[in-house]
Design an enzyme around this catalytic site. Structure first.
Site, PDB file in Angstrom:
ATOM      1  N   ASP A  44      68.800  18.053  24.680  1.00 32.38           N
ATOM      2  CA  ASP A  44      69.482  18.332  23.416  1.00 32.38           C
ATOM      3  C   ASP A  44      70.456  17.197  23.056  1.00 32.38           C
ATOM      4  O   ASP A  44      71.208  16.733  23.913  1.00 32.38           O
ATOM      5  CB  ASP A  44      70.267  19.643  23.595  1.00 32.38           C
ATOM      6  CG  ASP A  44      70.754  20.237  22.291  1.00 32.38           C
ATOM      7  OD1 ASP A  44      69.912  20.566  21.441  1.00 32.38           O
ATOM      8  OD2 ASP A  44      71.976  20.386  22.121  1.00 32.38           O
ATOM      9  N   GLU A  80      62.300  11.959  42.021  1.00 31.70           N
ATOM     10  CA  GLU A  80      62.375  12.522  43.375  1.00 31.70           C
ATOM     11  C   GLU A  80      61.286  13.576  43.568  1.00 31.70           C
ATOM     12  O   GLU A  80      61.032  14.028  44.676  1.00 31.70           O
ATOM     13  CB  GLU A  80      63.740  13.199  43.599  1.00 31.70           C
ATOM     14  CG  GLU A  80      64.896  12.217  43.723  1.00 31.70           C
ATOM     15  CD  GLU A  80      66.257  12.923  43.596  1.00 31.70           C
ATOM     16  OE1 GLU A  80      66.309  14.176  43.592  1.00 31.70           O
ATOM     17  OE2 GLU A  80      67.260  12.199  43.476  1.00 31.70           O
TER      18      GLU A  80
HETATM   19  C1  GLC Z   1      70.335  20.587  18.729  1.00 26.39           C
HETATM   20  C2  GLC Z   1      69.653  21.932  18.694  1.00 26.39           C
HETATM   21  C3  GLC Z   1      70.370  22.802  17.706  1.00 26.39           C
HETATM   22  C4  GLC Z   1      71.800  22.966  18.150  1.00 26.39           C
HETATM   23  C5  GLC Z   1      72.471  21.613  18.362  1.00 26.39           C
HETATM   24  C6  GLC Z   1      73.734  21.746  19.139  1.00 26.39           C
HETATM   25  O1  GLC Z   1      70.209  19.903  17.541  1.00 26.39           O
HETATM   26  O2  GLC Z   1      68.302  21.780  18.412  1.00 26.39           O
HETATM   27  O3  GLC Z   1      69.765  24.050  17.566  1.00 26.39           O
HETATM   28  O4  GLC Z   1      72.519  23.680  17.203  1.00 26.39           O
HETATM   29  O5  GLC Z   1      71.661  20.738  19.099  1.00 26.39           O
HETATM   30  O6  GLC Z   1      73.461  22.053  20.476  1.00 26.39           O
END
Ligand code: GLC
Length: 551
Positions: A208, A259
Site C-alpha cells: 500500500d 529467504e
Molecule cells: C491505498 C488504498 C486505499 C487507502 C489508502 C490509505 O491507496 O488502496 O484504499 O485508503 O491507501 O491506506
C-alpha cells in the site's frame, strides 16, 4: 554458489489475481461484515472462476476508519473477521485449490490504536516512542499552526495536534499516523511482519502507498499544499512522494522475500508516472507495480494502444512483468465509468457520484459492452491481470447509497464535498432474491450487508449468472480457462494495418486478438473464434467487441 531457482519462482509473472475486499465478499456469521470463513466457503467459486491467486485487502484488527487500511496490529486477524486459525484454514483451502495468496501490507501508516502510537501519545515530545512516527512542533508563536502546509488525501491538513501541543503527520485520515521510515526500528518491525506472514505460507504482498514511505523531513519542511497528480509529479522535487531513497526499503524487503522458496512475490501500489513505476518493479525490489493508466483512460483505441505499448516497454526494460487493472476498491467500477460520456475526468466522475448517478445518465448497455471488451483485450496481454471482486459479474457502481450510510472517510473529511469509494465496496450479491430470513441481503450473509445492496443487485448475482451461458461470469470463466492454455510466452506483435478504431495483436501459438473500439462492424479475421465479448454475426466483429481467434 548460485542456487537453482525454484521451478515456480515466476508464478506471478502472468497470473490472474482476484482482489477480495474481505468485508464485502461473503459473511459467514451474519454480523453484516464479510469475514475470513466467508472467503474459505467460496474457494470452490474462485476455483471455478479460474484465478491463479487471491489478493486479500486488509483483514487486520482495525477500527475501520479507512476500511481496514488503518491497522492496529500487523500480525493478527481482526476479531470481526475471524482468527489466525481461520486465516490458516483459508490459506490451506486456497492452496489445495491451486490458488495462491497475496496479502495487503500497509507500511506508510498504522492506525492510531496501534500499540506504538499509543506509546507515542503517552510519551514526551522528543522521546524514542515519538520517533517511530512523525511528530513536530507547530508554527506560529504558540505553535498552534500546523508544521507545514501538507494536505491529507482525504481532505484538510495532514497534521493533527495532540494535547501536549505537538502535531503528528497523517497523509490520510487522522486515525492513520504516518511512520518515520528513517527509523531502523520501523524498518525492522516490517521485515518481521513480512516473515510472519511468509512463514504462514503467504505467497506475496500488495504494498500500500509504496511511493510514500520515504519523506524529506529536513527543516524547514518544504511547501507542498496539493496532492500531486500523476502527470505533475516530478522526480525528487516532492518532499512526500516517489523519493529516490524509498527504493532502499524495498531492496531490504527483497532480501526477506528471497529467504523463501519460491521467493515471495510483491506488487507496489505506486501512483507515479509510467516511467517511474518500473523502478519499484525491479527484480531487486518488488517485482511488479500496478499500472493504473487505464483507470484514468476513457474507452478509446488510441489511449489503450499508447498505454499498452508504454507499459510493455517499461516493464521489459526493468525485468518486471506488466500489470493490468480496470477496477479496484478505490475507483468507480469500470462498467459504470465506460457508461458515461468520455472526457469527464476525475472531477466529472466525482460530480456524477454526487448526483447519485443521475447526471449524466449512464448508458449501462454500452458500459457493459465496453467493460467486457476491455477485459478480454487485457486478459490477452502479456503480464498479470488484477481483477476486482464483482467485476466477473459485470457489477456496476452503486452511486446512490443513502448519504447517512456512507462510510468512506473522504465523505466526512471533505465536508461532504466528495462521496468517496463506497459505491464500489457494496457487498457482493450471491443470490437472485434477498434472503428470506433477514430479508436484507442478496445471499451475502444472514445479517444484512454493511453497505446496503440496491434492488437491482439480484440480477448480477452469482446464482443468476451461473445458469446463464451468456452471462459475464460465463465469459470470465471461459476466458480464464482459455488463457491458461494460450498464455505461454510474454511476447506480442501489434497488427499495424488496421483501422484507427481497431486494436489488434498476435501472440505466439496463432493467437490473434482484435478489439473494435468503434461502433461500426469490421470484418472478422479468418480463423476459429475461441471467445468473443459479445455476439458475432455474418463474419463481422460488431462495435465495442473483442474476439480471440486461433489462426
Ligand atoms: C491505498 C488504498 C486505499 C487507502 C489508502 C490509505 O491507496 O488502496 O484504499 O485508503 O491507501 O491506506
Amino acid at each position: 554458489m548460485a542456487q537453482t531457482p525454484h521451478p515456480e519462482a515466476d508464478w506471478w509473472r502472468q497470473a490472474v489475481v482476484y482482489q477480495i475486499y474481505p468485508r464485502s465478499f461473503a459473511d459467514s456469521d451474519g454480523d453484516g461484515i464479510g469475514n475470513i470463513a466467508g472467503v474459505t466457503a467460496k474457494v470452490p467459486y474462485l476455483k471455478a472462476l479460474g484465478v491463479d491467486a487471491v489478493w486479500l485487502s486488509p483483514f487486520y484488527p482495525s477500527a475501520l476508519a479507512d476500511g481496514g487500511y488503518d491497522v492496529d496490529d500487523y500480525r493478527d486477524v481482526d476479531p470481526k473477521l475471524g482468527t489466525l486459525a481461520d486465516f490458516d484454514e483459508m490459506s490451506a483451502k486456497l492452496h489445495e485449490a491451486g490458488i495462491r495468496l497475496i496479502v495487503d501490507i500497509v507500511p506508510n501508516h498504522s492506525s492510531d490504536r496501534h500499540v506504538w502510537f499509543q506509546e507515542a501519545l503517552a510519551a514526551a515530545p522528543g522521546s524514542p516512542a515519538r520517533d517511530r512516527y512523525i511528530f513536530r512542533n507547530g508554527l506560529g508563536p504558540n505553535g498552534d499552526q500546523p508544521p507545514s502546509d501538507w494536505v491529507s488525501h482525504f481532505g484538510g491538513s495532514a497534521w493533527t495536534r495532540v494535547p501536549d501541543g505537538q502535531w503528528y503527520l497523517h497523509l490520510f485520515a487522522p486515525e492513520q499516523p504516518d511512520f518515520d521510515w528513517s527509523n531502523p526500528e520501523v524498518r525492522d518491525d516490517f521485515r518481521k511482519t513480512l516473515r510472519f506472514w511468509s512463514d504462514r505460507g503467504v505467497d506475496g504482498f500488495r504494498v500500500d502507498v509504496a511511493h510514500g514511505l520515504a519523506k524529506d523531513l529536513a527543516e524547514p519542511l518544504r511547501s507542498m499544499p496539493v496532492i500531486p497528480e500523476l502527470d505533475i509529479q516530478v522526480d525528487g522535487t516532492n518532499p512526500l512522494f516517489d523519493r529516490d531513497d524509498v527504493h532502499t526499503i524495498f531492496e531490504e524487503w527483497r532480501e526477506v522475500f528471497n529467504e523463501y522458496s519460491p521467493p515471495r512475490a510483491a506488487v507496489a501500489e505506486a501512483w507515479v508516472p509510467t516511467t517511474r513505476r518500473a523502478l519499484y518493479a525491479r527484480p531487486t525490489e518488488l517485482g511488479q507495480a500496478f499500472n493504473f493508466d487505464l483507470l484514468r483512460e476513457d474507452w478509446d483505441a488510441e489511449g489503450f494502444r499508447k498505454s499498452i505499448t508504454e507499459n510493455l516497454a517499461e516493464s521489459a526494460a526493468s525485468g518486471a512483468s506488466s500489470t493490468w487493472v480496470l477496477s479496484n476498491h478505490d475507483v468507480i467500477r469500470h462498467p459504470s465509468r465506460y457508461a458515461l460520456p468520455t472526457g469527464l475526468g476525475r472531477e466529472g466522475l466525482d460530480e456524477w457520484l454526487l448526483s447519485d448517478g443521475l447526471d449524466p445518465l449512464p448508458d449501462h448497455a454500452a458500459g457493459l459492452r465496453r467493460a467486457t471488451a476491455s477485459t478480454l483485450l487485457l486478459l490477452a496481454l502479456p503480464g498479470s491481470m488484477y481483477l476486482y471482486q464483482g467485476e466477473e459479474l459485470g457489477l456496476r457502481e452503486v452511486p446512490d447509497i443513502p448519504r447517512d450510510q456512507l462510510a468512506d472517510p473522504i465523505w466526512l473529511r471533505t465536508g461532504h464535498q466528495l462521496k468517496g469509494r463506497d459505491g464500489c465496496r457494496v457487498p457482493l450479491p450471491w443470490t437472485v432474491a434477498r434472503d428470506a430470513a433477514g430479508g436484507s441481503s442478496f445471499g451475502f450473509g444472514s445479517g444484512g450487508a454493511h453497505l446496503p445492496q440496491p434492488d437491482w443487485f439480484g440480477q448480477f448475482s452469482v446464482e443468476a449468472e451461473e445458469v446463464d451461458p451468456d452471462s459475464v461470469l460465463a465469459l470470465y470463466r471461459t476466458a480464464l480457462r482459455l488463457r491458461r492454455e494460450l498464455q505461454t510466452t510474454e511476447t506480442l506483435e501489434f497488427e499495424t494495418s488496421v483501422p484507427t478504431d481497431v486494436l489488434s495483436f498476435r501472440r505466439p501459438g496463432g493467437w490473434l486478438v482484435i478489439t473494435n473500439f468503434g461502433t461500426t462492424p469490421v470484418p472478422l479475421p479468418s480463423g476459429e473464434v475461441l471467445v468473443a465479448s459479445g455476439p458475432l454475426a455474418d463474419g463481422q466483429l460488431p462495435g465495442e467487441t473483442t474476439a480471440w481467434i486461433r489462426e
